[in-house]
Enzyme design. Structure first.
Site, PDB file in Angstrom:
ATOM      1  CD  GLN A  96      -1.189  -0.508   3.678  1.00 27.71           C
ATOM      2  OE1 GLN A  96      -1.242   0.252   4.651  1.00 27.71           O
ATOM      3  NE2 GLN A  96      -1.930  -1.604   3.577  1.00 27.71           N
ATOM      4  CG  HIS A  98      -0.457   5.612   3.672  1.00 25.24           C
ATOM      5  ND1 HIS A  98      -1.587   4.822   3.641  1.00 25.24           N
ATOM      6  CD2 HIS A  98       0.442   4.929   4.435  1.00 25.24           C
ATOM      7  CE1 HIS A  98      -1.374   3.721   4.343  1.00 25.24           C
ATOM      8  NE2 HIS A  98      -0.155   3.763   4.830  1.00 25.24           N
ATOM      9  CD  GLU A 117       2.254   4.084   7.920  1.00 26.35           C
ATOM     10  OE1 GLU A 117       1.260   3.935   8.651  1.00 26.35           O
ATOM     11  OE2 GLU A 117       2.406   3.462   6.856  1.00 26.35           O
ATOM     12  CG  HIS A 175       4.139   0.962   3.534  1.00 22.82           C
ATOM     13  ND1 HIS A 175       3.723   2.146   2.985  1.00 22.82           N
ATOM     14  CD2 HIS A 175       3.191   0.631   4.443  1.00 22.82           C
ATOM     15  CE1 HIS A 175       2.573   2.529   3.528  1.00 22.82           C
ATOM     16  NE2 HIS A 175       2.230   1.615   4.419  1.00 22.82           N
ATOM     17  NE  ARG A 195      -6.218  -3.307   1.087  1.00 20.22           N
ATOM     18  CZ  ARG A 195      -7.308  -2.639   1.405  1.00 20.22           C
ATOM     19  NH1 ARG A 195      -8.215  -2.362   0.477  1.00 20.22           N
ATOM     20  NH2 ARG A 195      -7.510  -2.246   2.647  1.00 20.22           N
TER      21      ARG A 195
END
Length: 327
Positions: A96, A98, A117, A175, A195
């Site tokens: 996935q 982001h 993150e 990742h 995804r």
């Protein structure tokens, strides 16, 4: 809005468990597999003290800077800007990516956060792997072709991880987490996930692929490296420091660890080994392994003392002030 006086400094938080197809039994041994425990986010509920029953969002809205900290309130108003999770991976998560803040505003809607993150690995079976970034020399065109063709794993960069490793994942990084690991994740308060590949699982509701979105945000230049912070007794060591969050790790052994919000930011305190006593002013509470509390931004100084037995370890997440563009 006039702020009411907040007469509580420490807020023990009830985790919210999320069932996932890739989850295991470490976070909740009974019942269906749990992949994620959301341990601090805007819908977290306080389970102790005078404000028991309130959510983090309600505390943020009602008490503003007293709860969030002055710098956080300046940056984000009355919005709690972090999401802290524990993840139990018994199978591969999807590959996935982001969006960043600008992409999230454009693709999700006004006010949406991007999702940068960081991971800190707590328990890892021997030989466990993750995917992070792409192999050197991968061009943006080759990455786009791999995403559209369903063979992105062929150019994904595979890393073996151990307990105590950490990884910073800026938005745009391709990742995936592999099986055999329990980890801590801190991120911007966003659950926007595109995804790319799901290991042949059925594209059921809630697990569809997001090919066009992934092509738009995946960055072939994002190839992060593992780090290995070394906590020392009664001193905090930086795991990650970025514009969106700071994450520190501390070992509490013999002598107490003394923290300080400085009135600027809340601290999310999660025990990752041993048992801890968290104290501030006249308040105190106990934290067992993988339990979490929020220290209010206005609390100032606080102390973590070890419980009986072996040394304890703690992760502390906070929010930095707005970077000075003139610096």
């Amino acid at each position: 809005m006039k702020e009411r006086k907040l007469k509580q400094a420490l807020f023990p938080i009830e985790p919210q468990y999320m069932e996932r197809v890739w989850g295991g039994k470490k976070l909740r041994p009974s019942g269906p597999p749990v992949g994620e425990a959301w341990v601090a986010f805007e819908d977290s509920r306080v389970v102790g003290g005078a404000r028991a029953g309130m959510t983090v969002a309600e505390l943020s809205a009602e008490y503003g800077a007293e709860f969030l900290g002055a710098a956080v309130a300046t940056r984000f108003g009355r919005r709690f800007p972090l999401l802290v999770k524990l993840l139990d991976c018994a199978d591969w998560l999807s590959v996935q990516v982001h969006p960043d803040d600008a992409q999230a505003e454009r693709m999700v809607g006004p006010g949406a956060f991007g999702k940068t993150e960081a991971w800190y690995f707590l328990e890892v079976e021997g030989g466990a792997n993750i995917l992070a970034g792409v192999v050197p020399g991968t061009t943006p065109q080759a990455l786009e072709s791999a995403i559209r063709g369903g063979h992105v794993t062929e150019m994904s960069r595979r890393l073996e991880v151990r307990a105590g490793d950490a990884l910073y994942l800026p938005a745009g990084t391709l990742h995936a987490l592999g099986p055999g690991m329990l980890l801590y994740e801190v991120q911007q308060a966003s659950d926007t996930t595109y995804r790319v590949y799901d290991w042949g699982r059925p594209a059921a509701a809630g697990r569809k692929l997001h090919v066009e979105e992934a092509v738009a945000v995946a960055d072939a230049g994002k190839c992060p490296e593992l780090s290995r912070p070394a906590p020392t007794p009664a001193a905090a060591v930086s795991v990650v420091s970025c514009p969106f969050f700071d994450l520190d790790v501390a070992r509490v052994n013999g002598r107490p660890f003394r923290g300080d919000t400085g009135g600027t930011t809340f601290h999310v305190v999660t025990a990752t080994a041993g048992r801890l006593r968290l104290s501030s002013g006249g308040e105190s509470l106990s934290l067992g392994v993988y339990e979490t509390a929020v220290v209010a931004g206005g609390a100032g100084k606080y102390e973590l003392s070890p419980g009986e037995g072996a040394a304890a370890e703690v992760l502390i997440a906070s929010v930095p002030p707005i970077p000075d563009p003139a610096a």
